[in-house]
Design an enzyme around this catalytic site. Structure first.
Site, PDB file in Angstrom:
ATOM      1  N   ASN A   9       0.856  -1.185   0.000  1.00 37.22           N
ATOM      2  CA  ASN A   9       0.000   0.000   0.000  1.00 37.22           C
ATOM      3  C   ASN A   9       0.895   1.239   0.000  1.00 37.22           C
ATOM      4  OD1 ASN A   9      -1.811   2.043   0.569  1.00 37.22           O
ATOM      5  ND2 ASN A   9      -2.326   1.322   2.624  1.00 37.22           N
ATOM      6  N   LYS A  11       0.056   4.280  -0.201  1.00 42.29           N
ATOM      7  CA  LYS A  11      -0.592   5.439   0.437  1.00 42.29           C
ATOM      8  C   LYS A  11      -0.414   6.695  -0.431  1.00 42.29           C
ATOM      9  CE  LYS A  11      -0.160   3.180   4.842  1.00 42.29           C
ATOM     10  NZ  LYS A  11      -0.180   3.266   6.288  1.00 42.29           N
ATOM     11  N   HIS A  98      -9.693   0.839   4.770  1.00 42.01           N
ATOM     12  CA  HIS A  98      -8.413   1.017   5.477  1.00 42.01           C
ATOM     13  C   HIS A  98      -8.637   1.941   6.667  1.00 42.01           C
ATOM     14  CE1 HIS A  98      -4.365   2.315   6.437  1.00 42.01           C
ATOM     15  NE2 HIS A  98      -3.949   1.218   5.825  1.00 42.01           N
ATOM     16  N   GLU A 100      -7.041   4.328   7.864  1.00 40.14           N
ATOM     17  CA  GLU A 100      -6.830   5.771   7.606  1.00 40.14           C
ATOM     18  C   GLU A 100      -8.049   6.374   6.919  1.00 40.14           C
ATOM     19  OE1 GLU A 100      -3.012   5.370   5.682  1.00 40.14           O
ATOM     20  OE2 GLU A 100      -2.126   4.840   7.627  1.00 40.14           O
ATOM     21  N   GLU A 170      -5.689  -5.378  10.479  1.00 44.08           N
ATOM     22  CA  GLU A 170      -4.681  -4.347  10.710  1.00 44.08           C
ATOM     23  C   GLU A 170      -5.017  -3.607  12.001  1.00 44.08           C
ATOM     24  OE1 GLU A 170      -2.545  -3.059   6.941  1.00 44.08           O
ATOM     25  OE2 GLU A 170      -4.344  -1.857   7.020  1.00 44.08           O
ATOM     26  N   GLY A 176       1.993   2.053  10.912  1.00 40.72           N
ATOM     27  CA  GLY A 176       2.906   3.187  10.813  1.00 40.72           C
ATOM     28  C   GLY A 176       3.589   3.546  12.125  1.00 40.72           C
ATOM     29  N   SER A 212       3.042  -2.328  10.431  1.00 39.36           N
ATOM     30  CA  SER A 212       4.483  -2.355  10.709  1.00 39.36           C
ATOM     31  C   SER A 212       5.145  -3.677  10.309  1.00 39.36           C
ATOM     32  CB  SER A 212       4.765  -2.021  12.176  1.00 39.36           C
ATOM     33  OG  SER A 212       4.354  -0.700  12.459  1.00 39.36           O
TER      34      SER A 212
HETATM   35  P1  PGA Z   1       2.576   0.169   7.784  1.00 33.13           P
HETATM   36  O1  PGA Z   1       1.133   0.367   7.108  1.00 33.13           O
HETATM   37  O2  PGA Z   1       3.164  -1.089   7.206  1.00 33.13           O
HETATM   38  O3  PGA Z   1       3.353   1.403   7.390  1.00 33.13           O
HETATM   39  O4  PGA Z   1       2.356   0.060   9.252  1.00 33.13           O
HETATM   40  C1  PGA Z   1       0.277  -0.732   6.895  1.00 33.13           C
HETATM   41  C2  PGA Z   1      -0.998  -0.262   6.249  1.00 33.13           C
HETATM   42  O5  PGA Z   1      -1.438   0.861   6.529  1.00 33.13           O
HETATM   43  O6  PGA Z   1      -1.618  -0.988   5.455  1.00 33.13           O
END
Ligand code: PGA
Length: 273
Positions: A9, A11, A98, A100, A170, A176, A212
């Site tokens: 992803n 982003k 997601h 976010e 997740e 993140g 992460s």
């Molecule tokens: P990250 O993000 O690996 O940077 O923690 C995962 C995601 O948001 O799908």
């Protein structure tokens, strides 16, 4: 065996030139791994670069998807991207819900359900993201939160439709933050998710872990039998780290295949054939 799925992803990172460059690096870096089988890779670039990333990856086994879609097929929704638009670029996947999108853009469980159905109507494979916040985990509400997210998203789907969905667990506190769930924590929630899936689809649906995931924890996470792949954010923006994660996935896929083959031969021998 269901192939392990490794998704990246991107982003809201990259511009046109760096998106194309990253896709080219991954095309070269993943070719030999993908040839060994057992692994599926999906890249999720920003929407404006879908078409070109699809073109860079044409003829490879790497698929492309979008990071979100609207729940309607078309309409006066300025700035939104529909599932048919995504499908018309040659992309085959889309993330739905997601954290976010839920947290920063206020997407509700109901909207995520509408997006998932729009994705299926357009022939896309949805990756439904679910997960709890730290506060919810500490209050012992992880299963309840995930169950509600699943119920809204999968409501009304028949077995064949549900089987096209991939789920990504997740935990919000792991995204993140550099603080991934432990393999045991992830495996425990994955087991609970599978138990909540409609019976007709339960064995088909792949459940990914995200939050992460890095080259140094990918092998241990993917080593859990309940984990069918990973959704990678930060580490998917560098070809080296994403390829290292895919490498870990490939090793696990080959080990699972060998295990299954050995089990099949033992079963045939026991049956006298
Ligand atoms: P990250 O993000 O690996 O940077 O923690 C995962 C995601 O948001 O799908």
């Amino acid at each position: 065996m269901k192939p392990l799925l490794i998704a990246g992803n991107w982003k809201m990172y990259t511009v046109r030139a760096s998106a194309i460059e990253l896709a080219q690096q991954l095309r070269a870096g993943l070719a030999s791994l993908l040839a060994q089988g057992g692994l599926e890779v999906v890249l999720l670039p920003p929407a404006p670069f879908l078409l070109e990333v699809v073109q860079v990856l044409a003829g490879t086994a790497i698929a492309v998807g979008a990071q979100c879609c609207h729940g309607e097929d078309e309409g006066a929704y300025t700035g939104a991207v529909s599932a048919p638009m995504i499908a018309s670029t040659g992309a085959r996947w889309v993330l739905c819900g997601h954290s976010e999108r839920r947290r920063l853009f206020g997407e509700s469980n109901r909207e995520v359900g509408a997006q998932l159905r729009a994705a299926l109507r357009a022939g896309l494979r949805p990756v439904l993201c679910v997960g709890e916040t730290l506060e919810q985990r500490e209050a012992g509400r992880t299963h309840e939160v995930v169950a509600l997210q699943l119920r809204h998203a999968l409501e009304g789907l028949d077995g064949a439709q549900a089987a096209r969905v991939v789920i990504a667990y997740e935990p919000v506190w792991a995204i993140g933050t550099g603080r991934s769930a432990s393999p045991q924590q992830a495996a425990e929630v994955h087991g609970a998710i599978r138990a909540l899936l409609p019976a007709a689809a339960a064995s088909e649906v792949r459940i990914l872990y995200g939050g992460s995931v890095k080259p140094d924890n990918a092998a241990e996470l993917l080593g859990q039998p309940q984990i069918d792949g990973v959704l990678v954010g930060g580490a998917s923006l560098h070809a080296d780290s994403f390829c290292a994660i895919a490498q870990a996935g490939s090793a696990v896929a080959r080990a699972r295949l060998a295990h299954e083959t050995a089990g099949d031969s033992a079963a045939r021998a026991a049956a006298g054939g």
